[in-house]
Design a protein around this motif. Structure first.
Motif, PDB file in Angstrom:
ATOM      1  N   LYS A  90      27.437  13.148  70.987  1.00 25.91           N
ATOM      2  CA  LYS A  90      28.102  13.934  72.031  1.00 25.91           C
ATOM      3  C   LYS A  90      27.476  15.315  72.197  1.00 25.91           C
ATOM      4  O   LYS A  90      27.697  15.974  73.199  1.00 25.91           O
ATOM      5  CB  LYS A  90      29.582  14.124  71.695  1.00 25.91           C
ATOM      6  CG  LYS A  90      30.366  12.847  71.593  1.00 25.91           C
ATOM      7  CD  LYS A  90      31.860  13.081  71.495  1.00 25.91           C
ATOM      8  CE  LYS A  90      32.269  13.825  70.252  1.00 25.91           C
ATOM      9  NZ  LYS A  90      33.722  13.911  70.067  1.00 25.91           N
ATOM     10  N   TYR A  91      26.716  15.752  71.200  1.00 22.97           N
ATOM     11  CA  TYR A  91      26.154  17.099  71.210  1.00 22.97           C
ATOM     12  C   TYR A  91      24.657  17.033  70.939  1.00 22.97           C
ATOM     13  O   TYR A  91      24.171  16.067  70.382  1.00 22.97           O
ATOM     14  CB  TYR A  91      26.815  17.970  70.137  1.00 22.97           C
ATOM     15  CG  TYR A  91      28.311  17.951  70.193  1.00 22.97           C
ATOM     16  CD1 TYR A  91      29.001  18.692  71.140  1.00 22.97           C
ATOM     17  CD2 TYR A  91      29.041  17.168  69.314  1.00 22.97           C
ATOM     18  CE1 TYR A  91      30.377  18.667  71.203  1.00 22.97           C
ATOM     19  CE2 TYR A  91      30.423  17.135  69.363  1.00 22.97           C
ATOM     20  CZ  TYR A  91      31.089  17.889  70.311  1.00 22.97           C
ATOM     21  OH  TYR A  91      32.449  17.851  70.368  1.00 22.97           O
ATOM     22  N   ARG A  92      23.956  18.089  71.328  1.00 23.62           N
ATOM     23  CA  ARG A  92      22.527  18.187  71.037  1.00 23.62           C
ATOM     24  C   ARG A  92      22.278  19.533  70.371  1.00 23.62           C
ATOM     25  O   ARG A  92      22.784  20.552  70.802  1.00 23.62           O
ATOM     26  CB  ARG A  92      21.701  18.096  72.286  1.00 23.62           C
ATOM     27  CG  ARG A  92      20.218  18.321  71.944  1.00 23.62           C
ATOM     28  CD  ARG A  92      19.261  18.092  73.036  1.00 23.62           C
ATOM     29  NE  ARG A  92      18.654  16.862  73.384  1.00 23.62           N
ATOM     30  CZ  ARG A  92      18.114  15.934  72.610  1.00 23.62           C
ATOM     31  NH1 ARG A  92      18.197  16.016  71.334  1.00 23.62           N
ATOM     32  NH2 ARG A  92      17.506  14.899  73.100  1.00 23.62           N
ATOM     33  N   LEU A  93      21.484  19.467  69.290  1.00 23.05           N
ATOM     34  CA  LEU A  93      21.096  20.679  68.572  1.00 23.05           C
ATOM     35  C   LEU A  93      19.589  20.842  68.718  1.00 23.05           C
ATOM     36  O   LEU A  93      18.824  19.937  68.363  1.00 23.05           O
ATOM     37  CB  LEU A  93      21.469  20.582  67.085  1.00 23.05           C
ATOM     38  CG  LEU A  93      21.070  21.782  66.235  1.00 23.05           C
ATOM     39  CD1 LEU A  93      21.894  23.010  66.624  1.00 23.05           C
ATOM     40  CD2 LEU A  93      21.250  21.475  64.760  1.00 23.05           C
ATOM     41  N   ASP A 128      26.618  20.595  74.708  1.00 20.81           N
ATOM     42  CA  ASP A 128      27.322  19.347  74.997  1.00 20.81           C
ATOM     43  C   ASP A 128      26.363  18.452  75.783  1.00 20.81           C
ATOM     44  O   ASP A 128      25.761  18.896  76.763  1.00 20.81           O
ATOM     45  CB  ASP A 128      28.572  19.648  75.812  1.00 20.81           C
ATOM     46  CG  ASP A 128      29.492  18.457  75.951  1.00 20.81           C
ATOM     47  OD1 ASP A 128      28.989  17.318  76.051  1.00 20.81           O
ATOM     48  OD2 ASP A 128      30.711  18.662  75.964  1.00 20.81           O
ATOM     49  N   LEU A 129      26.207  17.198  75.370  1.00 20.15           N
ATOM     50  CA  LEU A 129      25.285  16.292  76.057  1.00 20.15           C
ATOM     51  C   LEU A 129      25.771  15.936  77.458  1.00 20.15           C
ATOM     52  O   LEU A 129      24.973  15.825  78.385  1.00 20.15           O
ATOM     53  CB  LEU A 129      25.098  15.007  75.242  1.00 20.15           C
ATOM     54  CG  LEU A 129      24.052  15.041  74.149  1.00 20.15           C
ATOM     55  CD1 LEU A 129      24.034  13.729  73.381  1.00 20.15           C
ATOM     56  CD2 LEU A 129      22.684  15.341  74.689  1.00 20.15           C
ATOM     57  N   LEU A 135      27.353  25.426  73.785  1.00 20.62           N
ATOM     58  CA  LEU A 135      28.570  25.672  73.014  1.00 20.62           C
ATOM     59  C   LEU A 135      28.407  26.833  72.044  1.00 20.62           C
ATOM     60  O   LEU A 135      29.334  27.609  71.847  1.00 20.62           O
ATOM     61  CB  LEU A 135      28.963  24.410  72.244  1.00 20.62           C
ATOM     62  CG  LEU A 135      29.199  23.161  73.088  1.00 20.62           C
ATOM     63  CD1 LEU A 135      29.459  21.961  72.199  1.00 20.62           C
ATOM     64  CD2 LEU A 135      30.337  23.385  74.059  1.00 20.62           C
ATOM     65  N   MET A 136      27.244  26.924  71.424  1.00 22.38           N
ATOM     66  CA  MET A 136      27.006  28.015  70.485  1.00 22.38           C
ATOM     67  C   MET A 136      25.517  28.220  70.302  1.00 22.38           C
ATOM     68  O   MET A 136      24.732  27.293  70.458  1.00 22.38           O
ATOM     69  CB  MET A 136      27.716  27.756  69.155  1.00 22.38           C
ATOM     70  CG  MET A 136      26.890  27.199  68.042  1.00 22.38           C
ATOM     71  SD  MET A 136      27.744  27.029  66.469  1.00 22.38           S
ATOM     72  CE  MET A 136      27.386  28.571  65.695  1.00 22.38           C
ATOM     73  N   THR A 137      25.158  29.450  69.988  1.00 22.22           N
ATOM     74  CA  THR A 137      23.782  29.780  69.647  1.00 22.22           C
ATOM     75  C   THR A 137      23.815  30.602  68.368  1.00 22.22           C
ATOM     76  O   THR A 137      24.845  31.186  68.022  1.00 22.22           O
ATOM     77  CB  THR A 137      23.088  30.610  70.747  1.00 22.22           C
ATOM     78  OG1 THR A 137      23.791  31.837  70.905  1.00 22.22           O
ATOM     79  CG2 THR A 137      23.039  29.858  72.058  1.00 22.22           C
ATOM     80  N   GLY A 138      22.706  30.632  67.690  1.00 23.97           N
ATOM     81  CA  GLY A 138      22.658  31.424  66.467  1.00 23.97           C
ATOM     82  C   GLY A 138      21.248  31.544  65.929  1.00 23.97           C
ATOM     83  O   GLY A 138      20.321  30.903  66.415  1.00 23.97           O
TER      84      GLY A 138
END
Length: 188
Positions: A90-93, A128-129, A135-138
């Motif tokens: 569901k998400y991509r990093l 979010d895919l 959603l977040m960065t760091g």
């Protein structure tokens, strides 16, 4: 008898006030909840997602082919999936990393470095895919030092160990940050 003891014994209202304050603190502290990071976000049966399930649903983009990049990718994969079968993603990093090496000590009479510091800087974006919304960065970084000697293979092994140490530490930091995100943003 000290001045404080006299004050406490003579002022019955003060003691009552302190006792009431302690009771109020006890009741409010009793309402605090401590829950495990990888536990459920809500009560049983509420349908809320588990942090570990959300993390297992992260697809990690390729980071690179060098030793630190492969180690970082493998550590993140294991930390997210925890050795279980991966659910639908569901998400991509996306992780961008940079490693650098600097000499920090020089042998006195030969001007040859005797110690190095390896530093890894990584920037990551979790999105979010389905919506492609970020959603977040760091950013995360880690350093490790290693000694340099006149033995060629010992130097190669020391360098590789330092690369693996920084990659594992960066992976742990990214994992903790993303788990914290999912723990605090359940249902949003």
């Amino acid at each position: 008898m000290s001045l404080f003891d006299r004050f406490i014994k003579s002022d019955r209202g003060f003691r009552t006030l302190v006792l009431a304050g302690l009771l109020a603190f006890g009741f409010t502290a009793g309402g605090c909840q401590i829950r495990p990071l990888y536990g459920t976000a809500g009560t049983a049966g509420s349908g809320s997602a588990v942090v570990s399930d959300e993390m297992a649903a992260i697809d990690i983009a390729s980071i690179g082919t060098d030793v630190p990049a492969r180690t970082l990718y493998n550590e993140l994969t294991f930390n997210f999936e925890r050795g279980t079968s991966a659910p639908a993603k569901k998400y991509r990093l996306v992780v961008l990393k940079d490693t650098s090496t600097a000499s920090v000590a020089v042998e006195q009479f030969s001007d040859v470095p005797s110690a190095y510091t390896l530093t890894m800087n990584a920037s990551f974006v979790l999105s979010d895919l389905a919506t492609e919304k970020t959603l977040m960065t760091g950013r995360s970084f880690q350093s490790a030092s290693f000694d340099f000697s006149n033995q060629r293979f010992a130097n190669l092994r020391a360098s590789r160990d330092a690369e693996e140490r920084v990659a594992k530490a960066v992976a742990e930091d990214i994992t903790a940050r993303i788990a914290g995100y999912f723990a605090t943003h359940q249902g949003s």
